[in-house]
Design a protein around this motif. Structure first.
Motif, mmCIF file in Angstrom:
data_model
loop_
_atom_site.group_PDB
_atom_site.id
_atom_site.type_symbol
_atom_site.label_atom_id
_atom_site.label_comp_id
_atom_site.label_asym_id
_atom_site.label_seq_id
_atom_site.Cartn_x
_atom_site.Cartn_y
_atom_site.Cartn_z
ATOM 1 N N LEU A 87 1.245 -1.301 0.127
ATOM 2 C CA LEU A 87 -0.180 -0.119 0.005
ATOM 3 C C LEU A 87 1.135 1.100 0.371
ATOM 4 O O LEU A 87 0.892 2.194 -0.564
ATOM 5 N N ASP A 88 2.071 1.224 1.349
ATOM 6 C CA ASP A 88 2.899 1.956 0.859
ATOM 7 C C ASP A 88 3.848 2.916 -0.345
ATOM 8 O O ASP A 88 3.664 3.193 -1.010
ATOM 9 N N GLN A 89 3.739 1.437 -1.244
ATOM 10 C CA GLN A 89 4.643 1.221 -2.383
ATOM 11 C C GLN A 89 3.574 2.126 -3.281
ATOM 12 O O GLN A 89 3.683 3.040 -4.368
ATOM 13 N N ALA A 90 2.127 1.877 -3.377
ATOM 14 C CA ALA A 90 1.610 2.673 -3.866
ATOM 15 C C ALA A 90 1.144 4.282 -3.779
ATOM 16 O O ALA A 90 -0.194 4.778 -4.611
ATOM 17 N N ARG A 91 1.480 4.809 -3.111
ATOM 18 C CA ARG A 91 1.521 5.880 -2.694
ATOM 19 C C ARG A 91 2.415 6.575 -4.096
ATOM 20 O O ARG A 91 2.803 6.242 -4.548
ATOM 21 N N ALA A 92 1.552 8.346 -3.846
ATOM 22 C CA ALA A 92 2.002 8.755 -5.527
ATOM 23 C C ALA A 92 3.653 9.551 -5.200
ATOM 24 O O ALA A 92 4.258 9.876 -4.289
ATOM 25 N N ASP A 93 4.181 8.805 -5.987
ATOM 26 C CA ASP A 93 5.935 8.899 -5.612
ATOM 27 C C ASP A 93 5.972 10.546 -6.885
ATOM 28 O O ASP A 93 5.380 11.680 -6.549
ATOM 29 N N ARG A 94 7.608 11.096 -6.909
ATOM 30 C CA ARG A 94 8.236 12.581 -7.058
ATOM 31 C C ARG A 94 6.803 12.407 -7.749
ATOM 32 O O ARG A 94 6.835 14.087 -8.618
ATOM 33 N N PRO A 95 7.652 11.318 -9.228
ATOM 34 C CA PRO A 95 7.225 12.527 -10.655
ATOM 35 C C PRO A 95 5.385 12.745 -10.559
ATOM 36 O O PRO A 95 5.060 13.642 -11.682
ATOM 37 N N ILE A 96 4.829 11.562 -10.058
ATOM 38 C CA ILE A 96 3.227 11.701 -9.903
ATOM 39 C C ILE A 96 2.516 13.225 -9.476
ATOM 40 O O ILE A 96 2.529 13.950 -10.343
ATOM 41 N N ARG A 97 3.622 13.796 -7.991
ATOM 42 C CA ARG A 97 3.343 14.753 -7.159
ATOM 43 C C ARG A 97 3.658 15.745 -8.521
ATOM 44 O O ARG A 97 3.233 16.920 -8.155
ATOM 45 N N LEU A 98 4.589 15.663 -9.172
ATOM 46 C CA LEU A 98 5.102 17.344 -9.948
ATOM 47 C C LEU A 98 3.907 17.191 -11.215
ATOM 48 O O LEU A 98 3.538 18.101 -11.156
ATOM 49 N N VAL A 99 3.609 16.445 -11.392
ATOM 50 C CA VAL A 99 3.118 15.632 -12.468
ATOM 51 C C VAL A 99 1.425 16.970 -12.557
ATOM 52 O O VAL A 99 0.933 17.574 -13.038
ATOM 53 N N THR A 100 1.174 16.475 -10.991
ATOM 54 C CA THR A 100 -0.251 16.260 -10.856
ATOM 55 C C THR A 100 0.043 17.801 -10.128
ATOM 56 O O THR A 100 -1.297 18.322 -10.462
ATOM 57 N N ALA A 101 1.077 18.440 -9.461
ATOM 58 C CA ALA A 101 0.973 19.742 -9.042
ATOM 59 C C ALA A 101 0.926 20.432 -10.291
ATOM 60 O O ALA A 101 0.235 21.745 -10.512
ATOM 61 N N ALA A 102 2.758 20.384 -11.785
ATOM 62 C CA ALA A 102 1.068 21.080 -13.095
ATOM 63 C C ALA A 102 -0.091 21.179 -13.668
ATOM 64 O O ALA A 102 -0.225 21.981 -13.947
ATOM 65 N N VAL A 103 -0.947 20.123 -13.275
ATOM 66 C CA VAL A 103 -2.266 20.135 -13.574
ATOM 67 C C VAL A 103 -2.973 21.023 -13.239
ATOM 68 O O VAL A 103 -3.698 22.363 -13.751
ATOM 69 N N VAL A 104 -2.408 20.917 -11.575
ATOM 70 C CA VAL A 104 -3.255 22.331 -10.570
ATOM 71 C C VAL A 104 -3.140 23.648 -11.341
ATOM 72 O O VAL A 104 -3.692 24.223 -11.040
ATOM 73 N N VAL A 105 -1.043 23.865 -11.476
ATOM 74 C CA VAL A 105 -0.743 25.189 -12.359
ATOM 75 C C VAL A 105 -1.826 25.714 -13.233
ATOM 76 O O VAL A 105 -2.084 26.747 -13.429
ATOM 77 N N LEU A 106 -2.150 24.748 -14.279
ATOM 78 C CA LEU A 106 -2.456 24.667 -15.566
ATOM 79 C C LEU A 106 -4.391 25.308 -15.637
ATOM 80 O O LEU A 106 -4.126 25.727 -16.026
ATOM 81 N N LEU A 107 -4.662 24.841 -13.843
ATOM 82 C CA LEU A 107 -5.945 24.834 -13.806
ATOM 83 C C LEU A 107 -6.326 26.207 -13.819
ATOM 84 O O LEU A 107 -6.959 26.993 -13.850
ATOM 85 N N LEU A 108 -5.431 26.772 -12.769
ATOM 86 C CA LEU A 108 -4.929 28.231 -11.825
ATOM 87 C C LEU A 108 -4.571 28.956 -13.441
ATOM 88 O O LEU A 108 -5.377 30.354 -13.155
ATOM 89 N N LEU A 109 -4.361 28.874 -14.555
ATOM 90 C CA LEU A 109 -3.169 29.377 -15.011
ATOM 91 C C LEU A 109 -4.592 29.799 -15.945
ATOM 92 O O LEU A 109 -5.489 30.891 -16.318
ATOM 93 N N GLY A 110 -5.467 28.877 -16.429
ATOM 94 C CA GLY A 110 -6.870 28.929 -17.116
ATOM 95 C C GLY A 110 -7.768 29.738 -16.678
ATOM 96 O O GLY A 110 -8.393 30.372 -16.359
ATOM 97 N N ILE A 111 -8.138 29.903 -15.224
ATOM 98 C CA ILE A 111 -8.569 30.802 -14.006
ATOM 99 C C ILE A 111 -7.954 32.583 -14.554
ATOM 100 O O ILE A 111 -8.603 33.316 -14.873
ATOM 101 N N ALA A 112 -6.839 32.238 -14.846
ATOM 102 C CA ALA A 112 -6.409 33.421 -14.348
ATOM 103 C C ALA A 112 -6.626 34.130 -15.676
ATOM 104 O O ALA A 112 -5.966 35.299 -16.448
ATOM 105 N N VAL A 113 -6.328 33.295 -17.031
ATOM 106 C CA VAL A 113 -6.198 33.299 -18.155
ATOM 107 C C VAL A 113 -7.298 34.604 -18.610
ATOM 108 O O VAL A 113 -8.085 35.278 -19.583
ATOM 109 N N GLN A 114 -8.652 34.037 -17.547
ATOM 110 C CA GLN A 114 -10.170 35.024 -18.471
ATOM 111 C C GLN A 114 -10.380 36.373 -18.047
ATOM 112 O O GLN A 114 -11.039 37.322 -18.199
ATOM 113 N N LEU A 115 -8.893 37.004 -17.171
ATOM 114 C CA LEU A 115 -8.324 38.560 -17.208
ATOM 115 C C LEU A 115 -8.412 38.828 -18.866
ATOM 116 O O LEU A 115 -8.512 40.240 -18.482
#
Length: 220
Positions: A87-115
């Motif tokens: 179960l511990d091995q199924a945790r998100a590793d560093r690459p997954i966390r980085l890509v997941t964070a990139a998704v969040v950044v892009l979605l926040l950028l999408g909100i900012a783009v509306q300005l």
């Protein structure tokens, strides 16, 4: 002579061409399962489910695990055996966390783009951001799904002794229980609507601007 860019008239579609679409996608990505594992015993004798949300992947939390029926004891087994390590091995590793964070950044950028004030430029930027976020969401799901393999392989090795698995490749069956979660499909659907709504805005704007150019090039 200036030409106004036409507005999208349908309120729901227009909402997805504005910050609402990216806000919905962000909430769904963070709160609902993006990758999941689920299986059940025949005749509804028991089920087991586990999943990872975007928030759990960013924080590297252990996947949630729930069971009922005859599989309830499996939860205790995971606490007192090598399965806990899986179960511990199924945790998100560093690459997954980085890509997941990139998704969040892009979605926040999408909100900012509306300005952005020019509508066509705002629509073009929204299409690019939504498409990029969609690609990364798929990448995250594939990477996270691969992290399930150790726990599912061990579960398959344990389940091969059950009567219903006689003459069956229990390991392969266990690995086949991986699938995208509800959040994955909802995020992709939301991003697709954002792309379509803004692409429609772009096409309408370009079509309206053509006659103006034609008149300017005509004889005086």
């Amino acid at each position: 002579m200036t030409t106004r860019t036409p507005r999208i008239r349908r309120p729901l579609i227009r909402g997805f061409a504005r910050p609402a679409g990216f806000l919905v996608a962000l909430a769904v990505f963070l709160l609902l399962p993006n990758t999941a594992v689920s299986c059940s015993l025949p005749d509804g004798r028991g089920t087991i489910e586990s999943s990872l949300t975007g928030t759990e992947m960013i924080t590297g939390s252990r996947p949630s695990l729930a069971a009922d029926g005859e599989l309830t004891g499996f939860l205790e087994f995971t606490k007192n055996s090598a399965m806990a390590t899986s179960l511990d091995q199924a945790r998100a590793d560093r690459p997954i966390r980085l890509v997941t964070a990139a998704v969040v950044v892009l979605l926040l950028l999408g909100i900012a783009v509306q300005l952005i004030r020019p509508r066509l430029l705002r629509a073009a930027a929204s299409v690019d951001v939504a498409a990029g976020a969609g690609v990364l969401v798929v990448v995250v799901e594939r990477l996270a799904s691969a992290r399930w393999e150790p726990i599912l392989r061990e579960a398959g090795l344990t389940a091969r002794f059950l009567p219903e698995n006689e003459g069956r490749d229990a390991v392969a069956a266990a690995l086949d229980t991986r699938h995208p979660g509800l959040g994955f499909w909802l995020v992709l659907t939301t991003l697709a609507v954002i792309v379509i709504a803004n692409a429609a805005l772009l096409v309408s704007g370009f079509r309206r601007s053509r006659p103006t150019g034609a008149r300017q090039l005509g004889p005086h």
